[in-house]
Design a protein around this motif. Sequence first.
Motif, PDB file in Angstrom:
ATOM      1  N   THR A 212       0.721  -1.107   0.030  1.00 33.58           N
ATOM      2  CA  THR A 212      -0.065   0.032   0.064  1.00 33.58           C
ATOM      3  C   THR A 212       0.997   1.293   0.077  1.00 33.58           C
ATOM      4  N   LYS A 213       1.946   1.126   0.655  1.00 28.27           N
ATOM      5  CA  LYS A 213       2.832   2.454   0.976  1.00 28.27           C
ATOM      6  C   LYS A 213       3.520   2.671  -0.396  1.00 28.27           C
TER       7      LYS A 213
ATOM      8  N   ILE B  56      -6.682  11.650  -0.472  1.00 28.42           N
ATOM      9  CA  ILE B  56      -7.462  10.354  -0.163  1.00 28.42           C
ATOM     10  C   ILE B  56      -6.352   9.178  -0.348  1.00 28.42           C
ATOM     11  N   LEU B  57      -5.348   9.240  -1.053  1.00 28.10           N
ATOM     12  CA  LEU B  57      -4.352   8.362  -1.244  1.00 28.10           C
ATOM     13  C   LEU B  57      -3.802   8.222   0.399  1.00 28.10           C
TER      14      LEU B  57
ATOM     15  N   TYR C 261      -2.564  -1.310  -9.973  1.00 29.76           N
ATOM     16  CA  TYR C 261      -2.278  -1.527  -8.409  1.00 29.76           C
ATOM     17  C   TYR C 261      -3.857  -1.718  -7.843  1.00 29.76           C
ATOM     18  N   GLN C 262      -4.961  -1.227  -8.269  1.00 35.76           N
ATOM     19  CA  GLN C 262      -6.259  -1.306  -7.849  1.00 35.76           C
ATOM     20  C   GLN C 262      -6.660  -2.864  -7.715  1.00 35.76           C
ATOM     21  N   GLU C 263      -6.256  -3.594  -8.617  1.00 34.81           N
ATOM     22  CA  GLU C 263      -6.322  -5.003  -8.838  1.00 34.81           C
ATOM     23  C   GLU C 263      -6.166  -5.658  -7.512  1.00 34.81           C
ATOM     24  N   LYS C 264      -4.809  -5.334  -7.197  1.00 33.46           N
ATOM     25  CA  LYS C 264      -4.339  -6.292  -6.047  1.00 33.46           C
ATOM     26  C   LYS C 264      -4.780  -5.563  -4.731  1.00 33.46           C
TER      27      LYS C 264
ATOM     28  N   TYR D 269       3.845   6.044  -5.231  1.00 37.64           N
ATOM     29  CA  TYR D 269       4.285   6.134  -6.520  1.00 37.64           C
ATOM     30  C   TYR D 269       3.071   6.901  -7.221  1.00 37.64           C
ATOM     31  N   ILE D 270       1.985   6.798  -6.926  1.00 38.97           N
ATOM     32  CA  ILE D 270       0.902   7.579  -7.556  1.00 38.97           C
ATOM     33  C   ILE D 270       0.948   8.948  -6.965  1.00 38.97           C
TER      34      ILE D 270
END
Length: 128
Positions: free
Chosen positions: A26-27, A112-113, A67-70, A32-33
Amino acid sequence: MKKELFICILIFIIIIIANILTQNYTKECVSYIDKELNLLKESSINKENNKVISERIANIENVWNNYQEKLAYYIEHNELEKVETQIYSIKGLIESKSYDSILSEIEKCSFILKHIEEKSKLSIKNIF
């Protein structure tokens, strides 16, 4: 008695290891984003070529989808959808060339991230 204690300790160790792995992933995703969003913000402030800005948001969108898939395995889907909504909002503002509004949307997305990262941490505050 020893068998049950061993199983409980083993389960506890597995939970801790899984938490460390998910927290690190998650970090990594958030950093990265967030870095890419900051580059996009600099590009929009400097009013760079629209093609460069469009490529940056397309890259952010593709990376986020990967990333969202995982992340969806262990983070609430509505939290992930908030980020996706912000990314599409930024993309729409870029397409309409509303560069003044992009900065606030980028900041919302970054917030939000960071909130997702903070929420997924194992801490006393989050347990209670």
